[in-house]
Design an enzyme around this catalytic site. Structure first.
Site, PDB file in Angstrom:
ATOM      1  N   ASN A   9       0.874  -1.162  -0.146  1.00  0.00           N
ATOM      2  CA  ASN A   9      -0.114   0.084  -0.018  1.00  0.00           C
ATOM      3  C   ASN A   9       0.791   1.338  -0.071  1.00  0.00           C
ATOM      4  O   ASN A   9       1.572   1.598   1.132  1.00  0.00           O
ATOM      5  CB  ASN A   9      -0.635  -0.184   1.072  1.00  0.00           C
ATOM      6  CG  ASN A   9      -1.797   1.277   1.507  1.00  0.00           C
ATOM      7  OD1 ASN A   9      -1.766   2.224   0.483  1.00  0.00           O
ATOM      8  ND2 ASN A   9      -2.288   1.384   2.441  1.00  0.00           N
ATOM      9  N   TRP A  10       1.104   1.918  -0.993  1.00  0.00           N
ATOM     10  CA  TRP A  10       2.119   2.992  -1.144  1.00  0.00           C
ATOM     11  C   TRP A  10       1.544   4.097  -0.517  1.00  0.00           C
ATOM     12  O   TRP A  10       2.196   5.146  -0.405  1.00  0.00           O
ATOM     13  CB  TRP A  10       2.483   3.322  -2.876  1.00  0.00           C
ATOM     14  CG  TRP A  10       2.945   2.120  -3.425  1.00  0.00           C
ATOM     15  CD1 TRP A  10       3.485   0.709  -2.736  1.00  0.00           C
ATOM     16  CD2 TRP A  10       3.509   2.030  -4.707  1.00  0.00           C
ATOM     17  NE1 TRP A  10       4.097  -0.061  -3.767  1.00  0.00           N
ATOM     18  CE2 TRP A  10       4.310   0.902  -5.010  1.00  0.00           C
ATOM     19  CE3 TRP A  10       3.768   2.869  -5.851  1.00  0.00           C
ATOM     20  CZ2 TRP A  10       4.705   0.288  -6.160  1.00  0.00           C
ATOM     21  CZ3 TRP A  10       4.166   2.467  -6.740  1.00  0.00           C
ATOM     22  CH2 TRP A  10       4.936   1.193  -7.092  1.00  0.00           C
ATOM     23  N   LYS A  11       0.013   4.300  -0.175  1.00  0.00           N
ATOM     24  CA  LYS A  11      -0.386   5.408   0.369  1.00  0.00           C
ATOM     25  C   LYS A  11      -0.245   6.733  -0.304  1.00  0.00           C
ATOM     26  O   LYS A  11      -0.296   6.463  -1.814  1.00  0.00           O
ATOM     27  CB  LYS A  11       0.017   5.649   1.830  1.00  0.00           C
ATOM     28  CG  LYS A  11      -0.030   4.374   2.674  1.00  0.00           C
ATOM     29  CD  LYS A  11       0.188   4.307   4.270  1.00  0.00           C
ATOM     30  CE  LYS A  11      -0.145   3.188   4.913  1.00  0.00           C
ATOM     31  NZ  LYS A  11       0.248   3.228   6.282  1.00  0.00           N
ATOM     32  N   HIS A  95      -9.444   1.455   4.891  1.00  0.00           N
ATOM     33  CA  HIS A  95      -8.155   1.633   5.648  1.00  0.00           C
ATOM     34  C   HIS A  95      -8.249   2.510   6.917  1.00  0.00           C
ATOM     35  O   HIS A  95      -9.192   3.355   6.737  1.00  0.00           O
ATOM     36  CB  HIS A  95      -6.977   2.165   4.673  1.00  0.00           C
ATOM     37  CG  HIS A  95      -5.616   2.133   5.288  1.00  0.00           C
ATOM     38  ND1 HIS A  95      -5.249   2.932   6.137  1.00  0.00           N
ATOM     39  CD2 HIS A  95      -4.793   1.169   5.352  1.00  0.00           C
ATOM     40  CE1 HIS A  95      -3.739   2.750   6.571  1.00  0.00           C
ATOM     41  NE2 HIS A  95      -3.683   1.295   5.867  1.00  0.00           N
ATOM     42  N   GLU A  97      -6.677   4.891   7.939  1.00  0.00           N
ATOM     43  CA  GLU A  97      -6.431   6.296   7.529  1.00  0.00           C
ATOM     44  C   GLU A  97      -7.614   6.974   6.812  1.00  0.00           C
ATOM     45  O   GLU A  97      -7.728   8.108   7.195  1.00  0.00           O
ATOM     46  CB  GLU A  97      -5.193   6.453   6.545  1.00  0.00           C
ATOM     47  CG  GLU A  97      -3.920   6.049   7.565  1.00  0.00           C
ATOM     48  CD  GLU A  97      -2.674   5.363   6.853  1.00  0.00           C
ATOM     49  OE1 GLU A  97      -2.487   5.719   5.680  1.00  0.00           O
ATOM     50  OE2 GLU A  97      -1.814   4.883   7.482  1.00  0.00           O
ATOM     51  N   GLU A 167      -5.115  -4.666  10.704  1.00  0.00           N
ATOM     52  CA  GLU A 167      -4.119  -3.973  10.871  1.00  0.00           C
ATOM     53  C   GLU A 167      -4.729  -2.955  12.035  1.00  0.00           C
ATOM     54  O   GLU A 167      -5.201  -2.046  12.113  1.00  0.00           O
ATOM     55  CB  GLU A 167      -4.235  -2.595   9.653  1.00  0.00           C
ATOM     56  CG  GLU A 167      -4.007  -3.304   8.207  1.00  0.00           C
ATOM     57  CD  GLU A 167      -3.396  -2.576   7.357  1.00  0.00           C
ATOM     58  OE1 GLU A 167      -2.223  -2.497   6.775  1.00  0.00           O
ATOM     59  OE2 GLU A 167      -3.875  -1.207   7.380  1.00  0.00           O
ATOM     60  N   GLY A 173       2.886   2.360  10.849  1.00  0.00           N
ATOM     61  CA  GLY A 173       3.886   3.253  10.716  1.00  0.00           C
ATOM     62  C   GLY A 173       4.635   3.673  11.976  1.00  0.00           C
ATOM     63  O   GLY A 173       5.322   4.841  11.949  1.00  0.00           O
ATOM     64  N   SER A 213       3.505  -2.237  10.204  1.00  0.00           N
ATOM     65  CA  SER A 213       5.311  -2.258  10.422  1.00  0.00           C
ATOM     66  C   SER A 213       5.650  -3.630  10.083  1.00  0.00           C
ATOM     67  O   SER A 213       6.453  -4.319  10.821  1.00  0.00           O
ATOM     68  CB  SER A 213       5.591  -2.012  12.030  1.00  0.00           C
ATOM     69  OG  SER A 213       5.071  -0.648  12.154  1.00  0.00           O
ATOM     70  N   GLY A 234       3.065  -1.023   4.459  1.00  0.00           N
ATOM     71  CA  GLY A 234       3.192   0.284   4.002  1.00  0.00           C
ATOM     72  C   GLY A 234       4.526   0.660   3.681  1.00  0.00           C
ATOM     73  O   GLY A 234       4.955   0.623   2.528  1.00  0.00           O
ATOM     74  N   GLY A 235       5.115   1.317   4.803  1.00  0.00           N
ATOM     75  CA  GLY A 235       6.568   1.702   4.540  1.00  0.00           C
ATOM     76  C   GLY A 235       7.483   1.146   4.015  1.00  0.00           C
ATOM     77  O   GLY A 235       8.313   1.358   2.681  1.00  0.00           O
TER      78      GLY A 235
HETATM   79  P1  13P Z   1       3.174   0.394   7.858  1.00  0.00           P
HETATM   80  O1  13P Z   1       3.645  -0.918   7.129  1.00  0.00           O
HETATM   81  O2  13P Z   1       4.012   1.690   7.180  1.00  0.00           O
HETATM   82  O3  13P Z   1       2.975   0.252   9.142  1.00  0.00           O
HETATM   83  O4  13P Z   1       1.618   0.558   7.174  1.00  0.00           O
HETATM   84  C1  13P Z   1       0.895  -0.518   7.258  1.00  0.00           C
HETATM   85  C2  13P Z   1      -0.522  -0.270   6.345  1.00  0.00           C
HETATM   86  O5  13P Z   1      -1.223   0.841   6.574  1.00  0.00           O
HETATM   87  C3  13P Z   1      -0.401  -0.675   5.226  1.00  0.00           C
HETATM   88  O6  13P Z   1      -2.149  -0.586   4.856  1.00  0.00           O
END
Ligand code: 13P
Length: 250
Positions: A9-11, A95, A97, A167, A173, A213, A234-235
């Site tokens: 997920n590149w956000k 998600h 967010e 999640e 994050g 994470s 994510g990251g």
């Molecule tokens: P991180 O891997 O950066 O913690 O993010 C997880 C996430 O929200 C994937 O959708």
């Protein structure tokens, strides 16, 4: 029997040129895997170019949300047919967010899940509790409400096409991963909810990803757990090296 699904997920990261570079690198390093599914979810602005960069590989493409209408006066949104038209097979829905910053609720999650199915996209429905909810001993109750609300009036046949991503918000994050045992316990709980709603066979077939994470250093122990069927990253999905290592979990 459940095929692992590792998704990036590149956000809201990567300009188009950066997205193309990353997608090309991943296509080269992880494009020919056949025993697991690899999915990239770039920002809308780069869906088309990432689609071209991963063409003729096994890497799949997904959106980060969608609107439930197929078209209309909804400034800023995209629809299921639009995602399909640039090569998406999947779409992330609900998600944390989106819940936290853009007013997503279990009701809107449910509408989006239905729209995704209607347009032939696999919904990746995200659930997960806040830190305060976990500390108050309410993690399972919150996740139950999210699962039941998001899946309201979804049939068993439809459920077979849905992916769930657990999640925990406090792990996103933050560098704090749920322990493999904590994650596996929540995944088992989610699977038991699906079993109650749709029967054991559907529950046994449901892919439940863990997100929060996930890194090269912890992916192997997470994926070794019986109820963890994939990762939503994510990251660590923003670099070729780290995402390749995650995708190649052992
Ligand atoms: P991180 O891997 O950066 O913690 O993010 C997880 C996430 O929200 C994937 O959708």
């Amino acid at each position: 029997m459940r095929r692992a699904l590792i998704a990036g997920n590149w956000k809201m990261y990567k300009t188009d040129a950066e997205a193309i570079e990353l997608a090309r690198g991943l296509a080269r390093e992880a494009g020919n895997l056949t025993d697991r599914d690899v999915l990239l979810c770039p920002p809308f602005t780069s869906l088309k170019s990432v689609s071209e960069a991963i063409a003729r590989t096994n890497v799949k493409l997904g959106g980060q949300t969608l609107h439930w209408e197929k078209e209309g006066a909804f400034t800023g949104m995209v629809s299921g047919p639009m995602l399909k038209s640039v090569g998406c097979s999947h779409v992330i829905i609900g998600h944390s967010e989106q819940r936290q910053f853009f007013g997503e609720t279990n009701e809107t999650v449910n509408k989006r899940v239905k729209a995704a199915l209607f347009h032939g996209l696999v919904p990746i429905m995200c659930v997960g509790e806040l830190l305060a909810e976990r500390e108050a001993g309410k993690a399972e109750a919150v996740v139950k409400e999210q699962v039941e609300g998001g899946l309201k009036s979804i049939t068993a046949e439809e459920m077979k096409k849905i992916v769930i991503a657990y999640e925990p918000v406090w792990a996103i994050g933050t560098g704090k991963t749920a322990t493999p045992d904590d994650a596996d316990n929540m995944h088992r709980f989610i699977r038991s909810l699906i079993a109650k709603m749709y029967g054991d066979a559907v529950a046994e077939g449901t892919i439940i990803q863990y997100g929060g994470s996930v890194k090269p250093e912890n992916v192997d122990e997470l994926m070794a757990k019986p109820n963890i069927d994939g990762a939503l990253v994510g990251g660590a999905s923003l670099k070729v090296d780290s995402f390749t290592r995650i995708v190649r979990f052992k």
